[in-house]
Scaffold this active site. Structure first.
Site, PDB file in Angstrom:
ATOM      1  N   HIS A 283      -6.458  18.412   7.703  1.00 27.16           N
ATOM      2  CA  HIS A 283      -6.762  18.426   8.732  1.00 27.16           C
ATOM      3  C   HIS A 283      -6.798  19.202   9.104  1.00 27.16           C
ATOM      4  O   HIS A 283      -7.936  20.193   8.839  1.00 27.16           O
ATOM      5  CB  HIS A 283      -4.692  17.877   9.227  1.00 27.16           C
ATOM      6  CG  HIS A 283      -4.052  19.324   8.518  1.00 27.16           C
ATOM      7  ND1 HIS A 283      -4.021  19.600   6.908  1.00 27.16           N
ATOM      8  CD2 HIS A 283      -3.232  19.967   9.291  1.00 27.16           C
ATOM      9  CE1 HIS A 283      -2.551  20.482   7.416  1.00 27.16           C
ATOM     10  NE2 HIS A 283      -2.539  21.239   8.348  1.00 27.16           N
TER      11      HIS A 283
ATOM     12  N   HIS B 114      -5.755  21.920  10.982  1.00 29.52           N
ATOM     13  CA  HIS B 114      -5.668  23.398  11.845  1.00 29.52           C
ATOM     14  C   HIS B 114      -6.813  24.536  10.924  1.00 29.52           C
ATOM     15  O   HIS B 114      -7.097  24.108   9.484  1.00 29.52           O
ATOM     16  CB  HIS B 114      -4.132  23.397  10.911  1.00 29.52           C
ATOM     17  CG  HIS B 114      -3.109  22.460  11.395  1.00 29.52           C
ATOM     18  ND1 HIS B 114      -1.379  22.000  11.409  1.00 29.52           N
ATOM     19  CD2 HIS B 114      -3.000  22.252  13.294  1.00 29.52           C
ATOM     20  CE1 HIS B 114      -1.568  21.862  12.410  1.00 29.52           C
ATOM     21  NE2 HIS B 114      -1.784  21.920  13.798  1.00 29.52           N
TER      22      HIS B 114
ATOM     23  N   ASP C 116      -5.737  27.283   9.401  1.00 26.45           N
ATOM     24  CA  ASP C 116      -5.454  27.713   8.408  1.00 26.45           C
ATOM     25  C   ASP C 116      -5.510  26.770   7.142  1.00 26.45           C
ATOM     26  O   ASP C 116      -5.397  27.456   5.522  1.00 26.45           O
ATOM     27  CB  ASP C 116      -4.115  28.272   7.977  1.00 26.45           C
ATOM     28  CG  ASP C 116      -3.082  26.292   8.566  1.00 26.45           C
ATOM     29  OD1 ASP C 116      -3.025  26.303   8.957  1.00 26.45           O
ATOM     30  OD2 ASP C 116      -2.485  26.830   7.252  1.00 26.45           O
ATOM     31  N   HIS C 117      -6.623  26.031   7.294  1.00 30.85           N
ATOM     32  CA  HIS C 117      -7.251  24.967   6.752  1.00 30.85           C
ATOM     33  C   HIS C 117      -8.357  24.299   6.709  1.00 30.85           C
ATOM     34  O   HIS C 117      -9.409  23.903   5.808  1.00 30.85           O
ATOM     35  CB  HIS C 117      -6.550  23.491   6.618  1.00 30.85           C
ATOM     36  CG  HIS C 117      -4.720  23.755   6.306  1.00 30.85           C
ATOM     37  ND1 HIS C 117      -4.703  23.009   5.358  1.00 30.85           N
ATOM     38  CD2 HIS C 117      -3.850  24.056   6.866  1.00 30.85           C
ATOM     39  CE1 HIS C 117      -3.925  23.605   4.829  1.00 30.85           C
ATOM     40  NE2 HIS C 117      -2.938  24.104   6.622  1.00 30.85           N
TER      41      HIS C 117
ATOM     42  N   HIS D 150       2.616  15.130  10.678  1.00 29.48           N
ATOM     43  CA  HIS D 150       1.775  16.794  10.737  1.00 29.48           C
ATOM     44  C   HIS D 150       0.910  16.946  11.930  1.00 29.48           C
ATOM     45  O   HIS D 150       1.155  17.688  13.206  1.00 29.48           O
ATOM     46  CB  HIS D 150       1.624  17.540   9.513  1.00 29.48           C
ATOM     47  CG  HIS D 150       1.281  19.213   9.851  1.00 29.48           C
ATOM     48  ND1 HIS D 150       1.761  19.820   9.629  1.00 29.48           N
ATOM     49  CD2 HIS D 150       0.254  19.428   9.662  1.00 29.48           C
ATOM     50  CE1 HIS D 150       1.686  21.212   9.793  1.00 29.48           C
ATOM     51  NE2 HIS D 150       0.260  20.967   9.170  1.00 29.48           N
TER      52      HIS D 150
ATOM     53  N   ASP E 284      -0.864  19.739   4.417  1.00 28.05           N
ATOM     54  CA  ASP E 284       0.540  19.824   5.186  1.00 28.05           C
ATOM     55  C   ASP E 284       1.649  18.865   5.704  1.00 28.05           C
ATOM     56  O   ASP E 284       2.777  18.376   6.351  1.00 28.05           O
ATOM     57  CB  ASP E 284      -0.045  20.484   6.784  1.00 28.05           C
ATOM     58  CG  ASP E 284      -0.323  22.309   6.255  1.00 28.05           C
ATOM     59  OD1 ASP E 284      -0.145  22.484   4.685  1.00 28.05           O
ATOM     60  OD2 ASP E 284      -0.059  22.982   7.639  1.00 28.05           O
TER      61      ASP E 284
ATOM     62  N   HIS F 181       0.891  24.704   0.958  1.00 29.33           N
ATOM     63  CA  HIS F 181       1.927  26.209   1.562  1.00 29.33           C
ATOM     64  C   HIS F 181       2.321  25.948  -0.123  1.00 29.33           C
ATOM     65  O   HIS F 181       3.391  24.932  -1.101  1.00 29.33           O
ATOM     66  CB  HIS F 181       2.524  25.954   2.399  1.00 29.33           C
ATOM     67  CG  HIS F 181       1.153  26.080   4.045  1.00 29.33           C
ATOM     68  ND1 HIS F 181       1.070  27.518   4.314  1.00 29.33           N
ATOM     69  CD2 HIS F 181       0.626  24.910   4.399  1.00 29.33           C
ATOM     70  CE1 HIS F 181       0.299  27.228   5.409  1.00 29.33           C
ATOM     71  NE2 HIS F 181       0.614  25.678   5.910  1.00 29.33           N
TER      72      HIS F 181
END
Ligand code: ZN
Ligand code: FE
Length: 272
Positions: free
Chosen positions: A70, A72, A74-75, A128, A145, A183
């Protein structure tokens, strides 16, 4: 090594060797050893390039492809930097917010990286984010996530019906499926899980194991789908104890599993 798509897969699908790379405070970036290409790896959700490059240098491996669940930061944040080191395919969901994507994959499609000996089925798992996908193959699930051990992602873009359907889809995978989440949230998730379902023996037992692992600064992942089905309240929205807890929390009867899911998710958002 040239990675092409769509060629025939080898008949056997070996057990994957997967390494975790930590990023930020609690992200896991997964490095999958390519079964057919020695010293080549595929990276899943590289939110940061630096720890990935450090691990590649340490192990002498080359990057062969990037898989994204996805959009985001942080990915995907490390993708541009990784591509500066080596131009590799970037495989991800249909979402314009992932600018570096070279191949778009959709629900039910196979993502074959034949030269690497890797083949994944794409599962669309909105909730998400609307375009979130998971990669399933070789007895492993890379779910970003969407599903965490003993918990699930926050519902940023989807609604409870969608996200509950996504988790129900994941729940139908074989129990021995190894679950690689984005995570390290397991300990906090278990505190909530045991608040919802305090008499869950599997969750109580799992808490001891998780506490031991975290005390040694070890990852609690991968989990397995079989374990998640027993301990994860978000996969148990049809369990009488979970339904009762959600109804008590909501102060009303809940008509279906999606409604139970919605109450649990909102409850967890407030939970400290
Ligand atoms: Zn995310
Ligand atoms: Fe994340």
């Amino acid at each position: 090594l040239q990675v092409k798509y769509g060629a025939k897969m080898p008949i056997h699908t070996p057990h994957l060797i997967v390494r975790s790379v930590r990023a930020f405070s609690d992200n896991y970036i997964w490095l999958i050893d390519a079964p057919l290409a020695p010293a080549h790896v595929v990276v899943v959700d590289p939110g940061d390039a630096a720890p990935v490059i450090a691990e590649l240098q340490r192990s002498g491996a080359s990057l062969a492809a990037i898989l994204l669940t996805h959009h985001h930061p942080d990915h995907i944040g490390g993708v541009p930097e990784l591509l500066r080191h080596r131009a590799v395919p970037v495989i991800g969901p249909d979402d314009t917010r992932i600018a570096q994507r070279t191949r778009t994959v959709r629900d039910g499609e196979r993502c074959d990286l034949s030269e690497l000996g890797l083949s994944f089925e794409i599962l669309q798992v909105p909730g998400h984010t609307v375009s979130h996908i998971a990669f399933w193959g070789h007895g492993a699930l890379f779910c970003g996530d969407t599903l965490f051990s003993a918990g699930c992602g926050r519902m940023f873009e989807g609604n409870p019906i969608q996200m509950n359907a996504s988790l129900t889809k994941l729940r139908s995978l074989p129990p021995d499926t190894r679950v690689f989440c984005g995570h390290e949230y397991t300990a906090a998730n278990l505190r909530f899980a045991l608040t919802v379902d305090p008499a869950n023996d599997a969750a109580l037992e799992y808490r001891d194991k998780v506490n031991r692992l975290r005390a040694a600064d070890s990852p609690t992942l991968p989990s397995t789908m079989g374990l998640e089905i027993r301990v994860n309240p978000f996969l148990r929205c049809d369990d009488p104890a979970v339904v009762r807890a959600a109804e008590t929390h909501a102060g009303k009867a809940l008509e279906d599993t999606a409604a139970v899911f919605g109450v649990l998710r909102a409850w967890k958002d407030q939970f400290r």
